[in-house]
Design an enzyme around this catalytic site. Structure first.
Site, PDB file in Angstrom:
ATOM      1  N   GLY A 123     -17.489  12.738  14.975  1.00 29.28           N
ATOM      2  CA  GLY A 123     -16.035  12.704  14.809  1.00 29.28           C
ATOM      3  C   GLY A 123     -15.414  13.754  15.708  1.00 29.28           C
ATOM      4  N   GLY A 181     -21.457  15.927  13.154  1.00 28.11           N
ATOM      5  CA  GLY A 181     -21.575  17.367  12.961  1.00 28.11           C
ATOM      6  C   GLY A 181     -21.597  18.219  14.216  1.00 28.11           C
ATOM      7  CE1 TYR A 240     -12.391  23.266   5.584  1.00 29.14           C
ATOM      8  CE2 TYR A 240     -10.981  22.684   7.432  1.00 29.14           C
ATOM      9  CZ  TYR A 240     -11.668  22.328   6.293  1.00 29.14           C
ATOM     10  OH  TYR A 240     -11.627  21.029   5.873  1.00 29.14           O
ATOM     11  NE  ARG A 286     -10.407  22.037  11.470  1.00 26.19           N
ATOM     12  CZ  ARG A 286     -11.018  23.022  12.078  1.00 26.19           C
ATOM     13  NH1 ARG A 286     -10.374  23.723  12.992  1.00 26.19           N
ATOM     14  NH2 ARG A 286     -12.265  23.323  11.813  1.00 26.19           N
ATOM     15  CB  CYS A 295       7.751  28.658   0.248  1.00 29.09           C
ATOM     16  SG  CYS A 295       9.298  28.031   0.859  1.00 29.09           S
TER      17      CYS A 295
END
Ligand code: LLP
Length: 416
Positions: free
Chosen positions: A275, A239, A316, A312, A342
């Site tokens: 990560g 995180g 988000y 991304r 499209c």
């Protein structure tokens, strides 16, 4: 910190020119720096050295075999979420005894394969899942180890979709249920419940949410101990946030300074699952300008990469810095950087100030190493792009660009 920088006006990855790589492999492609990748892993390792934790790279952020292998060689374990990730982790040489398996929906097949493989821990996300693992382990005449993934119900200031530590989310087990499971664990004769796991969300900038969650589970573990229930592992998840734009995230050392004292007191073996921190800024996405058009209201820079390659921004509203691979002078102009797909959601940036760019110029979309390639798709029947890794001045293709054959593999034209 990363190893993408300009040298004589040219973007380089370590000592390799990005434009030279583009010439050889074509565009678009993902480009990873071995040095950045491994430096980030070592930063966590050094900061947490007093605890000697097991650092399990969350391969959902980047599952490329060479990326995973580079970290495995430094001693990394792997945090997996599927049988596919388990297969790839093993291919990359990961030690099964350094693999932890989270996921709210582990299938019977996945559980059996993980038992067969002999992974270190199942991070169990519900009571029925625990019963399922117990049943399969019994059938296989094995006894496995599990940690309960606790949902500590703490707020984490991050995007709604990457916030996992509140009871409004599907993840983990609430504290009351977890306590009851620990007290009645004797019924799970083939599972040794030997740990507690948390993961409260992703791209978390400051230490407060982590500290809050860790304190909460440390108290929980103390409570268990008082009842004579002991465990061996505490997995604090991943995180850690990184810099995409102007964030000021905690460093690995600052994070460690805050949490190591609390973790040390638990006396448990610590597992971590970073990560993005490791791979986010170790990768960029390189794309080529196809056309520039101006409709009077807006200027659009149309590139050959799209939302299918890097979702991304669309998913988000994530910010990724964009820089021309060859530095140019001149007054920056506002433009939208968009792909060929499209959908109006197919963009990398809205109203971004960019130096004037023209057809065939290369653009680098920065900080794309985590949740980039792994979230790509074949939408609009577009092949997944190539992935390339640089080490010093050398570069190697670590995943070939897909071909038309890949795009139709397994499809059938049937006749009735
Ligand atoms: N452990 C567990 C159980 C996780 O679910 C995750 C990420 C991690 C570790 C690693 O978290 P990290 O250190 O990378 O923050 N696609 C989103 C991020 C989704 C994160 C999913 N879980 C994005 O592009 O921002």
């Amino acid at each position: 910190m990363h190893d993408f920088h300009f040298k004589n006006g040219e973007l380089c990855c370590e000592n390799a020119k990005v434009s030279a790589i583009a010439q050889r492999v074509g565009t678009p492609f993902y480009l990873y720096s071995y040095k950045t990748l491994t430096d980030h892993f070592l930063k966590i390792q050094r900061a947490f050295a007093p605890l000697d934790p097991l650092i399990c790279f969350a391969m959902k952020s980047n599952g490329n075999l060479s990326v995973v292998k580079s970290l495995v060689e430094l001693g990394a374990g792997i945090d997996i979420v599927s049988i596919g990730e388990l297969g790839k982790a093993l291919l990359a040489g990961a030690d099964p005894q350094k693999i932890v398996f989270a996921s709210v929906g582990k299938t019977e097949e996945e559980i059996a394969f993980a038992i067969e493989t002999g992974i270190l821990l199942f991070n169990v996300e519900s009571e029925p899942e625990l019963a399922q693992i117990n049943l399969i382990a019994a059938k296989m005449k094995r006894r496995v180890q599990a940690a309960l993934r606790i949902n500590p119900d703490v707020p984490a200031p991050t995007h709604e979709y990457t916030n996992t530590g509140s009871l409004k989310k599907k993840f983990g087990i609430d504290l009351g249920t977890a306590r009851r499971i620990f007290r009645t664990q004797a019924q799970y004769s083939h599972v040794k419940i030997n740990g507690v796991h948390i993961h409260i969300g992703s791209q978390i900038i400051g230490p407060r949410p982590f500290v809050g969650a860790i304190k909460k589970v440390a108290d929980f573990i103390d409570g268990l101990r008082a009842e004579g229930i002991t465990i061996e592992y505490l997995d604090i998840g991943g995180g850690l946030g990184i810099i995409y734009k102007d964030e000021n995230p905690q460093t690995a050392q600052q994070y460690a300074d805050k949490v190591v004292p609390i973790l040390e007191k638990t006396g448990l073996k610590i597992i971590m699952e970073p990560g993005r921190f490791i791979v986010g800024n170790a990768g960029i996405f390189v794309t080529k300008v196809l056309y520039v058009k101006d409709n009077g209201l807006k200027k659009f820079v149309i590139v050959d990469g799209g939302m299918n390659d890097l979702i991304r921004p669309m998913l988000y509203d994530a910010y990724h810095e964009i820089v021309p691979v060859a530095q140019t002078r001149g007054v920056p102009q506002k433009c939208d950087v968009v792909g060929p797909i499209c959908e109006s959601g197919d963009f990398f940036a809205h109203d971004r100030l960019l130096p004037r760019v023209k057809k065939n110029d290369l653009l680098a979309v920065m900080s794309a190493g985590a949740y980039g390639y792994v979230m790509s798709s074949n939408y609009n029947v577009r092949p997944r792009v190539a992935e390339v890794m640089v080490r010093s001045s050398k570069f190697k293709i670590v995943k070939e660009r897909e071909t038309f054959k890949d795009l139709v593999r397994g499809e059938k034209i049937i006749s009735w």
